[in-house]
Design a protein around this motif. Structure first.
Motif, PDB file in Angstrom:
ATOM      1  N   VAL A 139       5.434  -7.046  -4.819  1.00  0.00           N
ATOM      2  CA  VAL A 139       4.499  -5.950  -5.090  1.00  0.00           C
ATOM      3  C   VAL A 139       3.949  -5.392  -3.780  1.00  0.00           C
ATOM      4  O   VAL A 139       3.891  -4.173  -3.581  1.00  0.00           O
ATOM      5  CB  VAL A 139       3.362  -6.413  -6.022  1.00  0.00           C
ATOM      6  N   SER A 140       3.571  -6.266  -2.875  1.00  0.00           N
ATOM      7  CA  SER A 140       3.038  -5.827  -1.583  1.00  0.00           C
ATOM      8  C   SER A 140       4.061  -5.016  -0.802  1.00  0.00           C
ATOM      9  O   SER A 140       3.728  -3.957  -0.252  1.00  0.00           O
ATOM     10  CB  SER A 140       2.595  -7.034  -0.748  1.00  0.00           C
ATOM     11  N   VAL A 141       5.278  -5.484  -0.754  1.00  0.00           N
ATOM     12  CA  VAL A 141       6.329  -4.774  -0.016  1.00  0.00           C
ATOM     13  C   VAL A 141       6.585  -3.407  -0.630  1.00  0.00           C
ATOM     14  O   VAL A 141       6.676  -2.399   0.083  1.00  0.00           O
ATOM     15  CB  VAL A 141       7.624  -5.612   0.045  1.00  0.00           C
ATOM     16  N   LEU A 142       6.702  -3.351  -1.939  1.00  0.00           N
ATOM     17  CA  LEU A 142       6.944  -2.064  -2.595  1.00  0.00           C
ATOM     18  C   LEU A 142       5.813  -1.073  -2.320  1.00  0.00           C
ATOM     19  O   LEU A 142       6.060   0.086  -1.976  1.00  0.00           O
ATOM     20  CB  LEU A 142       7.097  -2.247  -4.104  1.00  0.00           C
ATOM     21  N   ALA A 143       4.584  -1.510  -2.475  1.00  0.00           N
ATOM     22  CA  ALA A 143       3.443  -0.612  -2.295  1.00  0.00           C
ATOM     23  C   ALA A 143       3.299  -0.172  -0.841  1.00  0.00           C
ATOM     24  O   ALA A 143       3.114   1.023  -0.564  1.00  0.00           O
ATOM     25  CB  ALA A 143       2.163  -1.287  -2.782  1.00  0.00           C
ATOM     26  N   LEU A 144       3.384  -1.105   0.086  1.00  0.00           N
ATOM     27  CA  LEU A 144       3.261  -0.748   1.501  1.00  0.00           C
ATOM     28  C   LEU A 144       4.408   0.140   1.963  1.00  0.00           C
ATOM     29  O   LEU A 144       4.196   1.085   2.733  1.00  0.00           O
ATOM     30  CB  LEU A 144       3.177  -2.006   2.364  1.00  0.00           C
ATOM     31  N   ASN A 145       5.600  -0.135   1.489  1.00  0.00           N
ATOM     32  CA  ASN A 145       6.736   0.710   1.851  1.00  0.00           C
ATOM     33  C   ASN A 145       6.568   2.118   1.300  1.00  0.00           C
ATOM     34  O   ASN A 145       6.924   3.096   1.965  1.00  0.00           O
ATOM     35  CB  ASN A 145       8.051   0.101   1.362  1.00  0.00           C
ATOM     36  N   THR A 146       6.006   2.237   0.114  1.00  0.00           N
ATOM     37  CA  THR A 146       5.750   3.561  -0.454  1.00  0.00           C
ATOM     38  C   THR A 146       4.754   4.332   0.402  1.00  0.00           C
ATOM     39  O   THR A 146       4.979   5.500   0.725  1.00  0.00           O
ATOM     40  CB  THR A 146       5.249   3.441  -1.902  1.00  0.00           C
ATOM     41  N   VAL A 147       3.657   3.691   0.776  1.00  0.00           N
ATOM     42  CA  VAL A 147       2.664   4.342   1.631  1.00  0.00           C
ATOM     43  C   VAL A 147       3.291   4.746   2.970  1.00  0.00           C
ATOM     44  O   VAL A 147       3.125   5.882   3.431  1.00  0.00           O
ATOM     45  CB  VAL A 147       1.437   3.428   1.851  1.00  0.00           C
ATOM     46  N   ASN A 148       4.026   3.826   3.587  1.00  0.00           N
ATOM     47  CA  ASN A 148       4.675   4.133   4.868  1.00  0.00           C
ATOM     48  C   ASN A 148       5.703   5.249   4.732  1.00  0.00           C
ATOM     49  O   ASN A 148       5.822   6.107   5.622  1.00  0.00           O
ATOM     50  CB  ASN A 148       5.335   2.887   5.447  1.00  0.00           C
ATOM     51  N   SER A 149       6.429   5.267   3.635  1.00  0.00           N
ATOM     52  CA  SER A 149       7.437   6.310   3.414  1.00  0.00           C
ATOM     53  C   SER A 149       6.785   7.670   3.201  1.00  0.00           C
ATOM     54  O   SER A 149       7.270   8.683   3.720  1.00  0.00           O
ATOM     55  CB  SER A 149       8.314   5.956   2.208  1.00  0.00           C
ATOM     56  N   ILE A 150       5.700   7.714   2.451  1.00  0.00           N
ATOM     57  CA  ILE A 150       4.992   8.975   2.250  1.00  0.00           C
ATOM     58  C   ILE A 150       4.460   9.491   3.584  1.00  0.00           C
ATOM     59  O   ILE A 150       4.573  10.676   3.894  1.00  0.00           O
ATOM     60  CB  ILE A 150       3.865   8.807   1.201  1.00  0.00           C
ATOM     61  N   GLU A 151       3.932   8.592   4.387  1.00  0.00           N
ATOM     62  CA  GLU A 151       3.415   8.988   5.704  1.00  0.00           C
ATOM     63  C   GLU A 151       4.532   9.485   6.621  1.00  0.00           C
ATOM     64  O   GLU A 151       4.363  10.463   7.341  1.00  0.00           O
ATOM     65  CB  GLU A 151       2.700   7.807   6.355  1.00  0.00           C
ATOM     66  N   THR A 152       5.689   8.850   6.577  1.00  0.00           N
ATOM     67  CA  THR A 152       6.798   9.182   7.476  1.00  0.00           C
ATOM     68  C   THR A 152       7.608  10.381   7.009  1.00  0.00           C
ATOM     69  O   THR A 152       7.984  11.225   7.828  1.00  0.00           O
ATOM     70  CB  THR A 152       7.728   7.954   7.622  1.00  0.00           C
TER      71      THR A 152
END
Length: 108
Positions: free
Chosen positions: A36-49
């Motif tokens: 869950v942590s990886v999915l959520a953090l990756n989503t935030v990082n992907s939206i930012e990038t």
């Protein structure tokens, strides 16, 4: 248990959060929490990038809380990234059960 919440307004994402720990296994070995942590953090990082969408986020140091909100209109790219996140969370819930993670949608 992890409580994962997705906020929507008129079928458009407004943000998401998760809170808690799955307690599927001991701390440091909990696959549900890690996924869950990886999915959520990756989503935030992907939206930012990959997008120009503005968002606000709150994150706890212990990893048991993340909140991300869109204050403005959400692009198709961000919507697709959140769709992917929701798909991943649903898959985790289907695999491990609602005892460890719940997914809810709220209209805001």
């Amino acid at each position: 248990m992890i409580v994962f919440t997705v906020w929507q307004s008129e079928h458009q994402y407004r943000g998401f959060s998760f809170e808690g720990h799955a307690e599927y296994a001991e701390a440091g070995s909990d696959l549900v929490c890690a996924a869950v942590s990886v999915l959520a953090l990756n989503t935030v990082n992907s939206i930012e990038t990959f997008t120009e969408d503005c968002f606000r986020q709150e994150l706890s140091e212990d990893g048991g809380y993340l909140k991300m909100e869109f204050p403005d209109t959400v692009s198709e790219k961000s919507s697709l990234l959140v769709d992917s996140l929701v798909l991943g969370i649903r898959s985790i819930q289907a695999e491990y059960g609602e005892k460890y993670i719940t997914l809810t949608f709220e209209e805001v």
